[in-house]
Design an enzyme around this catalytic site. Structure first.
Site, PDB file in Angstrom:
ATOM      1  N   HIS B  83       0.848  -1.198   0.000  1.00  0.00           N
ATOM      2  CA  HIS B  83       0.000   0.000   0.000  1.00  0.00           C
ATOM      3  C   HIS B  83       0.882   1.247   0.000  1.00  0.00           C
ATOM      4  CE1 HIS B  83      -3.013   2.978   1.157  1.00  0.00           C
ATOM      5  NE2 HIS B  83      -2.280   3.272   2.213  1.00  0.00           N
ATOM      6  N   ASP B 112       6.844  21.848 -26.334  1.00  0.00           N
ATOM      7  CA  ASP B 112       6.834  20.501 -25.765  1.00  0.00           C
ATOM      8  C   ASP B 112       7.875  20.461 -24.655  1.00  0.00           C
ATOM      9  OD1 ASP B 112       6.809  17.657 -25.313  1.00  0.00           O
ATOM     10  OD2 ASP B 112       6.007  17.414 -27.338  1.00  0.00           O
ATOM     11  N   TRP B 148       7.157  -0.080   3.903  1.00  0.00           N
ATOM     12  CA  TRP B 148       7.653   0.658   2.730  1.00  0.00           C
ATOM     13  C   TRP B 148       8.999   1.288   3.030  1.00  0.00           C
ATOM     14  CZ3 TRP B 148       8.876   5.704   1.299  1.00  0.00           C
ATOM     15  CH2 TRP B 148       8.669   6.688   2.251  1.00  0.00           C
ATOM     16  N   SER B 176      13.096   6.203 -13.769  1.00  0.00           N
ATOM     17  CA  SER B 176      11.998   6.953 -14.370  1.00  0.00           C
ATOM     18  C   SER B 176      11.893   8.343 -13.755  1.00  0.00           C
ATOM     19  CB  SER B 176      10.707   6.168 -14.183  1.00  0.00           C
ATOM     20  OG  SER B 176       9.594   7.011 -14.319  1.00  0.00           O
ATOM     21  N   SER B 177      11.955   8.402 -12.426  1.00  0.00           N
ATOM     22  CA  SER B 177      11.838   9.699 -11.748  1.00  0.00           C
ATOM     23  C   SER B 177      12.969  10.631 -12.125  1.00  0.00           C
ATOM     24  CB  SER B 177      11.867   9.510 -10.230  1.00  0.00           C
ATOM     25  OG  SER B 177      10.664   8.976  -9.805  1.00  0.00           O
ATOM     26  N   HIS B 260      13.336  12.015   3.613  1.00  0.00           N
ATOM     27  CA  HIS B 260      12.716  13.276   3.988  1.00  0.00           C
ATOM     28  C   HIS B 260      12.528  14.223   2.811  1.00  0.00           C
ATOM     29  CE1 HIS B 260      10.496  15.501   6.757  1.00  0.00           C
ATOM     30  NE2 HIS B 260      10.975  16.564   6.175  1.00  0.00           N
ATOM     31  N   GLU B 262      12.055  13.299  -0.057  1.00  0.00           N
ATOM     32  CA  GLU B 262      10.962  12.624  -0.777  1.00  0.00           C
ATOM     33  C   GLU B 262       9.595  13.130  -0.298  1.00  0.00           C
ATOM     34  OE1 GLU B 262      10.581  10.572  -3.234  1.00  0.00           O
ATOM     35  OE2 GLU B 262       8.531   9.890  -2.913  1.00  0.00           O
ATOM     36  N   TYR B 264       8.910  16.051   0.688  1.00  0.00           N
ATOM     37  CA  TYR B 264       8.668  17.358   0.069  1.00  0.00           C
ATOM     38  C   TYR B 264       8.463  17.238  -1.423  1.00  0.00           C
ATOM     39  CZ  TYR B 264       9.468  19.044   4.647  1.00  0.00           C
ATOM     40  OH  TYR B 264       9.341  19.248   5.988  1.00  0.00           O
ATOM     41  N   SER B 275      -1.624  27.133  -5.147  1.00  0.00           N
ATOM     42  CA  SER B 275      -1.265  28.548  -5.341  1.00  0.00           C
ATOM     43  C   SER B 275      -1.740  29.063  -6.693  1.00  0.00           C
ATOM     44  CB  SER B 275       0.254  28.740  -5.245  1.00  0.00           C
ATOM     45  OG  SER B 275       0.704  28.327  -3.984  1.00  0.00           O
ATOM     46  N   HIS B 309      15.028  13.184  12.176  1.00  0.00           N
ATOM     47  CA  HIS B 309      13.857  13.278  13.070  1.00  0.00           C
ATOM     48  C   HIS B 309      12.936  12.072  12.902  1.00  0.00           C
ATOM     49  CE1 HIS B 309      11.596  15.852   9.850  1.00  0.00           C
ATOM     50  NE2 HIS B 309      11.309  14.588   9.696  1.00  0.00           N
ATOM     51  N   HIS B 310      13.199  11.240  11.885  1.00  0.00           N
ATOM     52  CA  HIS B 310      12.460   9.988  11.767  1.00  0.00           C
ATOM     53  C   HIS B 310      13.072   8.914  12.661  1.00  0.00           C
ATOM     54  CE1 HIS B 310      10.192  11.302   8.177  1.00  0.00           C
ATOM     55  NE2 HIS B 310      11.266  12.002   7.923  1.00  0.00           N
ATOM     56  N   THR B 335       6.763  27.086   6.060  1.00  0.00           N
ATOM     57  CA  THR B 335       5.466  26.457   5.800  1.00  0.00           C
ATOM     58  C   THR B 335       4.350  27.372   6.277  1.00  0.00           C
ATOM     59  OG1 THR B 335       6.576  24.381   6.240  1.00  0.00           O
ATOM     60  CG2 THR B 335       4.196  24.292   5.999  1.00  0.00           C
ATOM     61  N   LYS B 338       3.647  30.117   3.837  1.00  0.00           N
ATOM     62  CA  LYS B 338       2.808  29.700   2.710  1.00  0.00           C
ATOM     63  C   LYS B 338       1.321  29.717   3.085  1.00  0.00           C
ATOM     64  CE  LYS B 338       5.687  27.051  -0.192  1.00  0.00           C
ATOM     65  NZ  LYS B 338       5.063  27.658  -1.344  1.00  0.00           N
ATOM     66  N   ARG B 457       1.688   1.424  15.068  1.00  0.00           N
ATOM     67  CA  ARG B 457       1.306   1.228  13.670  1.00  0.00           C
ATOM     68  C   ARG B 457       1.737  -0.155  13.211  1.00  0.00           C
ATOM     69  NH1 ARG B 457       5.784   4.777  10.346  1.00  0.00           N
ATOM     70  NH2 ARG B 457       4.661   4.010   8.548  1.00  0.00           N
TER      71      ARG B 457
END
Lengths: 513, 532
Positions: B83, B112, B148, B176-177, B260, B262, B264, B275, B309-310, B335, B338, B457
């Site tokens: 998932h 293009d 994951w 790909s990315s 991290h 990732e 963002y 926006s 921080h993870h 943040t 924004k 979790r």
């Protein structure tokens, strides 16, 4: 239609007061000073967020209600304001500092592991916890005690779930009240995390490394937690239960544990001479199998291949020799999920479970394995009971072929042998670089111990440290030659160029003191 | 920002030109057209969203009541792992690349993407990556079951045999990315219309520009860490194995140094989309354009120094914990800027509430709630209590579902008229919005309470005190899942027909994409427009 139903459900649930009564919404305040500080910090942060939320969302909703095109509101044309922008950068910084100050002081407190009264090593393994009291010579495993029929409901059957469903164990960790208890947390296999919310202690158990945490509980009672790091299949089934006892009750409990260990050791000795009949072995084997093996190999013996192979019809449990089978059960298999049960089960239990596996599910080998066979196959006694472990270790040293203490090795030989021993016995704490993991595991590179007085260094390795219980005595685990080698290695590896060459005879002399 | 475009000439031009479109499947296999590739990305991500969602439905069904009813614990772990992987790498990221492909050339006045053949390639390797990943369900030991985040040694020594499939799939997704990101950067740097300086670019383009740099910076790190995982598992190395001198915590450092930024990568484009939409329906220019650009850049830079921080519970030294706590708290400042800018944009506007605006407003409120829990999680001492509980699950779903996903819906509704040439059905759109909004909060809000009450979790079964909330959460989950079928209906109806959309269906909208006809011609801006 769906919206209506959902809304009704939401409102209905919110209004039913009975639902609120036994439901916990907020973080626990806990029973330690640290957990209370953490709770206060949580509430501070929560209120700050709520207040900011009310202001910001309030402004948004004001716009949404009053600045609508449908009400004929004409759009203004402003699109910047340096003053406002500086203001809403500066104010959040001030708020953040206001949160950072108490957070920092709480954190410094949490990380202060000094001056503990009791030290307990906590080891996670798939999927149970092992507790070892450093000063008390007590150790045991703590396993989920909720019966399988309560949680295995796939076939539609469901036994009534008990009050502490999935949060109960056979033997809880016992600690004294109002004492600073230090936990040295590690793992035998994957990463686990030891978490008791009421203490605000959560610390990862990393294989090969030791983490520290501490608690000082105000109030006797039973506190429950769970493993908090995904550790495989039964991650949800390895709870933690801590029983906090008054000082007197704790002392009594310690005595009981010693008595029980002595009894277990006696029973272990007796079992070596006993010949248990097949049906009794099978009965004991089945209970043991269900408790320790069925989670992976499944009650039907078909396993969950490829990670957990089948035992039913497998070569190991049928055509292979009983001795090999015993060895796998006793020592485990490196690099797989199969752990060694020598420390968890008595000789008799291992004998019974091997017998069971060799005769259940059509594996009709007819082998009846006895405790003495287990001892013969593994060359040592089970270490399930702590007292037995010490005795066994002593016996092993005595029984081992007499070591030639007069043999002298060259420096080069000693360094090679020493490095091997170091990598086996010392590296987990003191690290391959000799830099250790201070403060619990001091550096050896350049330390006063490894470059100063040889006698003190030898004493430390042979007898362990009186000050730091994490430094174990190695006299029972290593031969005198090995100790000589590892001390030589430590005194000459890295930047320690003392040139000292220690021989087994020196170790023998030091041990005799 | 005012634009003066000779669009008449442009749209006439495209009518006279031959589109050189192939027919049937070949059109899609061989296409180098940014709009076709954008469409492919968007459909692919929607299919992945449905697959990932289906897995989540099974998870919620199992967690509907205490006890193991439907799945075995090991399969449960495969579900949570797949998932997460599918939603992150298959749904959210490709959806944003789809937006980038469709909109960036049209917004900067380019014909293009700069590298059209690579564009084709970067899309077409994705289905293979996910075919490999999904096929692992049929392996003997099943699909990846280590989360994951695939922490070693659970994913190496103790893996169920799916590690090689997993690693190979991740490598292809990463390639790909990276290709997609390089294309975005090169396009934005080289193909802007004359006169469009960097500070005149739409904010949407800015956020994708910054995101693309983040991707180029961190995807190779992901590739590195999965390769180390592969060699640890199959070739006897010991990067993450203490017995061989490695360290399992090293894995987490490398993973989160990717992980991290990732996070963002999945939220900055969402900032760009809302926006764009909020000013359009407030009929008022975006407040603080340049501070938005700076805030986005600072968030991107800060994302590189907050990874640990993870990992507060892994046994970090005090100094490390303090450093990462302070840096993480600092992210709240840009943040906040924004969020305040969006509110100020709405303030004294002339607001209307079409579906894109509804999703954008919900985004601002619910993403901010996710931001609040993020701020709470940043406080190290309290993180010891929150870490690896449902509080974290609530946090990142608020940020990724009511954040990223809602912005994707907002953007889809906003540009559907441009993509299809038809207006979507506003009534159905509102149904989709309200059903999603109510169910998503029933789904994720009680997870905060579950986490605070102590539910870890990634567990297939739980203690009895968590039973009531889990029931609600599951009901919310099923309702949210079903609500997404409304979206599918809206999109299909919109493609097939509906009210004809004018070139600029939203009176407050700004930008070059509204200067071309709806649906956008196959080739646009063959002659670049001029920007004052």
């Amino acid at each position: 239609m769906k919206r209506g139903n959902l809304g009704w459900l939401l409102v209905g649930s919110l209004l039913s007061s009975s639902a609120w009564a036994d439901m916990k919404l907020n973080l626990t305040e806990g029973v330690t000073q640290v957990s209370k500080d953490v709770y206060d910090l949580h509430m501070l942060a929560l209120w700050i967020c709520i207040i900011i939320g009310v202001v910001v969302f309030g402004a948004m909703f004001w716009s949404m209600f009053f600045h609508r095109k449908s009400k004929g509101y004409k759009a203004a044309d402003f699109h910047e304001s340096t003053t406002v922008e500086i203001l809403w950068t500066a104010i959040p910084i001030v708020i953040l500092i206001a949160m950072a100050v108490p957070a920092t002081s709480t954190l410094i407190d949490m990380e202060n592991n000094d001056d503990s009264d009791v030290t307990i090593q906590v080891t996670g393994s798939q999927w149970k916890w092992h507790y070892k009291y450093f000063d008390q010579d007590i150790e045991y495993y703590s396993v989920l005690s909720t019966p399988r029929e309560q949680y295995e409901n796939q076939n539609g059957k469901s036994a009534d779930k008990g009050e502490h469903y999935l949060l109960e164990v056979d033997k809880p960790l016992v600690i004294p009240v109002n004492k600073k208890v230090r936990f040295l947390i590690t793992s035998d296999d994957v990463i686990h995390a030891w978490w008791v919310p009421a203490f605000a202690v959560k610390q990862d158990a990393n294989p090969g490394f030791i983490n520290e945490a501490w608690t000082k509980v105000d109030k006797p009672g039973i506190y429950r937690g769970q493993c908090a790091e995904l550790c495989g299949k039964d991650h949800g089934f390895m709870p933690i239960v801590v029983e906090v006892k008054s000082e007197a009750d704790y002392a009594k409990w310690v005595d009981e544990q010693h008595q029980m260990a002595a009894n277990a050791a006696q029973a272990e000795k007796d079992s070596l001479n006993a010949s248990v009949p097949m049906d009794e072995l099978m009965a004991l084997g089945e209970t043991t199998y269900i408790a320790y093996c069925a989670a992976c190999h499944q009650p039907s013996g078909v396993g969950l291949p490829p990670a957990f192979p089948a035992l039913k019809g497998s070569a190991i449990a049928t055509t292979g020799s009983a001795a090999d089978h015993i060895n796998i059960v006793f020592n485990g298999r490196a690099g797989t999920g199969m752990q060694g049960y020598g420390k968890q089960l008595s000789l008799k239990e291992i004998a019974a479970v091997v017998t069971y596996e060799r005769n259940a599910w059509g594996n009709n080998t007819g082998d009846a394995v006895q405790a003495s066979d287990v001892k013969a196959a593994t060359g040592g006694a089970s270490t399930a009971a702590p007292v037995a472990e010490v005795q066994a270790a002593v016996e092993e040293v005595v029984e081992a072929p007499a070591e030639d203490l007069t043999k002298e090795y060259s420096m080069a030989e000693m360094m090679v042998m020493g490095e091997e021993v170091y990598n086996k016995a010392c590296v987990a704490c003191h690290q391959p670089t000799g830099k250790g993991l201070p403060p619990a595991f001091p550096a050896l590179d350049g330390s006063i111990i490894t470059t100063g007085d040889v006698a003190k260094h030898l004493d430390m390795v042979i007898n362990g440290s009186a000050k730091n219980p994490a430094m174990a005595a190695f006299s029972a685990q290593l031969t005198k030659t090995e100790i000589a080698a590892v001390v030589t290695f430590e005194r000459n590896a890295w930047g320690n160029k003392t040139g000292d060459l220690i021989q087994a005879a020196d170790v023998a002399a030091a041990s005799a003191k | 920002m005012t634009t003066d475009v000779l669009n008449d000439q442009d749209s006439h031009e495209s009518e006279h030109h031959d589109d050189h479109k192939m027919t049937g499947i070949k059109r899609w296999l061989y296409t180098t057209n940014h709009k076709d590739i954008g469409t492919l990305y968007l459909w692919f991500s929607f299919i992945m969203f449905l697959i990932g969602g289906a897995l989540a439905m099974v998870i919620r069904a199992e967690l509907f009541q205490p006890g193991l009813q439907i799945v075995e614990p090991d399969f449960f772990n495969q579900l949570t792992t797949m998932h997460g992987l599918i939603m992150v790498f298959g749904a959210i990221m490709p959806a944003f690349v789809g937006f980038a492909n469709w909109m960036i050339p049209m917004m900067i006045g380019a014909p293009d993407m700069a590298l059209p053949r690579m564009n084709n390639w970067s899309f077409w390797i994705l289905p293979f990556a996910f075919a490999i990943l999904l096929s692992s369900f049929f392996l003997e030991g099943g699909a990846p079951n280590f989360g994951w985040t695939f922490y070693a040694p659970l994913s190496t020594t103790y893996s169920n045999g799916s590690t090689a499939f997993f690693v190979f799939a991740i490598h292809i997704m990463g390639a790909s990315s990276i290709m997609g990101a390089i294309n975005i950067v090169v396009t934005i740097m080289n193909m802007r219309a004359p006169g469009m300086t960097y500070m005149k670019m739409p904010l949407f383009v800015w956020t994708f520009f910054i995101t693309a740099y983040l991707l180029i910076a961190v995807m190779p790190i992901l590739a590195g860490v999965v390769t180390m995982l592969l060699t640890d598992t199959y070739f006897g190395t010991s990067f993450f194995d203490a017995a061989g001198g490695g360290d399992p915590v090293l894995f987490q450092h490398i993973f989160w140094f990717f992980g991290h930024p990732e996070v963002y990568i999945m939220i900055l484009p969402a900032f760009g989309i809302v926006s764009t939409i909020i000013p359009a329906f407030s009929r008022k220019p975006l407040f603080g354009y340049s501070s938005m650009v700076y805030a986005t850049s600072s968030i991107a830079l800060l994302s590189f120094i907050v990874w640990a921080h993870h990992m507060f519970t892994t046994g970090m030294p005090l100094f490390g914990e303090l450093f990462f706590m302070y840096c993480t708290m600092l992210i709240a400042v840009p943040t906040g800027v924004k969020v305040f800018n969006w509110v100020a944009t709405m303030w004294r506007g002339s607001l209307t509430f079409e579906t894109p605006m509804m999703f954008s407003i919900a985004f601002v409120i619910l993403f901010t709630i996710g931001g609040f829990s993020g701020l709470m999680l940043a406080l190290t001492p309290v993180d010891f209590q929150y870490h690896d509980t449902y509080f974290v699950v609530a946090h990142f779903h608020y940020v990724l579902v009511t954040g990223s996903l809602f912005s994707i819906f907002a953007g889809a509704y906003y540009w559907l008229p441009k993509w299809t040439g038809h207006m979507y059905n506003e009534t159905l759109g509102k149904w989709h919005f309200w059903c999603s909004l109510i169910s998503v909060n029933l789904l994720f809000f009680p997870m905060h309470f579950l986490g605070l009450a102590g539910m870890p979790r990634r567990i297939p079964d739980y203690a009895l005190q968590f039973a009531d909330f889990n029931k609600w959460v599951s009901i919310g989950g099923f309702a949210f899942g079903l609500s997404q079928l409304i979206f599918l209906v809206v999109v299909i109806k919109c493609i097939r027909g509906g009210e004809k959309a004018p070139a600029k269906p939203w009176d407050g909208a700004e930008g070059l994409e509204w200067t071309v006809a709806s649906p956008a011609p196959y080739h646009t801006f063959s002659t670049p427009p001029k920007i004052d």
